[in-house]
Motif scaffolding. Structure first.
Motif, PDB file in Angstrom:
ATOM      1  N   CYS A   1     -27.104  10.018  92.117  1.00 38.84           N
ATOM      2  CA  CYS A   1     -27.240  10.321  90.691  1.00 38.84           C
ATOM      3  C   CYS A   1     -26.431  11.560  90.321  1.00 38.84           C
ATOM      4  CB  CYS A   1     -28.707  10.504  90.321  1.00 38.84           C
ATOM      5  SG  CYS A   1     -29.632   8.957  90.317  1.00 38.84           S
ATOM      6  N   GLY A   2     -26.445  12.568  91.180  1.00 42.08           N
ATOM      7  CA  GLY A   2     -25.654  13.772  90.931  1.00 42.08           C
ATOM      8  C   GLY A   2     -24.164  13.477  90.951  1.00 42.08           C
ATOM      9  N   PHE A   3     -23.719  12.678  91.925  1.00 41.53           N
ATOM     10  CA  PHE A   3     -22.308  12.329  92.013  1.00 41.53           C
ATOM     11  C   PHE A   3     -21.888  11.488  90.810  1.00 41.53           C
ATOM     12  CE2 PHE A   3     -18.705   9.807  93.605  1.00 41.53           C
ATOM     13  CZ  PHE A   3     -17.855  10.846  93.944  1.00 41.53           C
TER      14      PHE A   3
ATOM     15  N   THR B   1     -28.519  12.356  95.485  1.00 37.17           N
ATOM     16  CA  THR B   1     -27.094  12.649  95.658  1.00 37.17           C
ATOM     17  C   THR B   1     -26.253  11.675  94.840  1.00 37.17           C
ATOM     18  OG1 THR B   1     -27.511  13.496  97.875  1.00 37.17           O
ATOM     19  CG2 THR B   1     -25.244  12.865  97.367  1.00 37.17           C
TER      20      THR B   1
ATOM     21  N   SER C   1     -23.186  11.660  87.847  1.00 39.75           N
ATOM     22  CA  SER C   1     -23.076  12.593  86.722  1.00 39.75           C
ATOM     23  C   SER C   1     -21.789  13.401  86.794  1.00 39.75           C
ATOM     24  CB  SER C   1     -24.283  13.537  86.693  1.00 39.75           C
ATOM     25  OG  SER C   1     -25.449  12.810  86.411  1.00 39.75           O
ATOM     26  N   LEU C   2     -21.396  13.822  87.980  1.00 41.46           N
ATOM     27  CA  LEU C   2     -20.143  14.555  88.155  1.00 41.46           C
ATOM     28  C   LEU C   2     -18.946  13.709  87.734  1.00 41.46           C
ATOM     29  CD1 LEU C   2     -18.435  16.950  89.300  1.00 41.46           C
ATOM     30  CD2 LEU C   2     -18.474  15.709  91.479  1.00 41.46           C
ATOM     31  N   VAL C   3     -18.880  12.495  88.251  1.00 37.60           N
ATOM     32  CA  VAL C   3     -17.763  11.603  87.925  1.00 37.60           C
ATOM     33  C   VAL C   3     -17.778  11.253  86.437  1.00 37.60           C
ATOM     34  CG1 VAL C   3     -16.779   9.321  88.374  1.00 37.60           C
ATOM     35  CG2 VAL C   3     -17.574  10.716  90.268  1.00 37.60           C
ATOM     36  N   SER C   4     -18.957  11.032  85.870  1.00 35.39           N
ATOM     37  CA  SER C   4     -19.058  10.741  84.436  1.00 35.39           C
ATOM     38  C   SER C   4     -18.558  11.914  83.607  1.00 35.39           C
ATOM     39  CB  SER C   4     -20.504  10.438  84.048  1.00 35.39           C
ATOM     40  OG  SER C   4     -20.939   9.260  84.653  1.00 35.39           O
ATOM     41  N   GLY C   5     -18.918  13.122  83.993  1.00 37.23           N
ATOM     42  CA  GLY C   5     -18.468  14.306  83.268  1.00 37.23           C
ATOM     43  C   GLY C   5     -16.961  14.469  83.324  1.00 37.23           C
ATOM     44  N   ILE C   6     -16.374  14.246  84.485  1.00 31.56           N
ATOM     45  CA  ILE C   6     -14.916  14.334  84.625  1.00 31.56           C
ATOM     46  C   ILE C   6     -14.246  13.254  83.784  1.00 31.56           C
ATOM     47  CG2 ILE C   6     -13.005  14.056  86.260  1.00 31.56           C
ATOM     48  CD1 ILE C   6     -14.876  15.392  88.366  1.00 31.56           C
TER      49      ILE C   6
END
Length: 128
Positions: free
Chosen positions: A72-74, A70, A76-81
């Motif tokens: 790592c996924g979060f 979770t 990645s989400l924040v990094s993408g934004i």
């Protein structure tokens, strides 16, 4: 849990990565000649080599074992934004002020990140 020595090593590597990224930005801002461009791209690649695995390790080391996926996924989400926002800002700077100003701003953001990294290291209470 990660030892204090390991945290210092990770912070040092992250700071090194930021310094290399700042150098890449300044090289790319300095000239539009192809040889300078390739030097800047090479430095950018060195930065990516230093920081990408390190950031994933820092996330995994910080998250509880049952939430690592979770986390790592979060991340990645924040990094993408953040990359989307940064790309919009970079595009506006490039359009309004040119390529050099865009890379100079990137170097400035590296300085801000280095100050934040140093401040966090000083402000953090010792473990014990």
């Amino acid at each position: 849990m990660v030892s204090e020595a390991e945290e210092r090593r990770q912070r040092s590597l992250l700071a090194l990565g930021l310094v290399v990224l700042m150098a890449a930005d300044l090289v790319l801002a300095a000239s539009d000649h192809w040889s300078v461009f390739f030097a800047g791209v090479a430095l950018w690649g060195v930065h990516m080599g230093i920081t990408q695995g390190l950031l994933a390790t820092m996330v995994a080391d910080t998250a509880p074992a049952d939430l690592r996926g979770t986390a790592c996924g979060f991340f990645s989400l924040v990094s993408g934004i953040a990359m989307l926002f940064a790309s919009v800002v970079a595009g506006l700077l490039w359009d309004r002020l040119g390529a050099a100003a865009t890379f100079q701003a990137g170097a400035g953001f590296c300085v801000i990140a280095l100050i934040g990294l140093a401040w966090r290291a000083v402000a953090r209470p010792p473990r014990g």
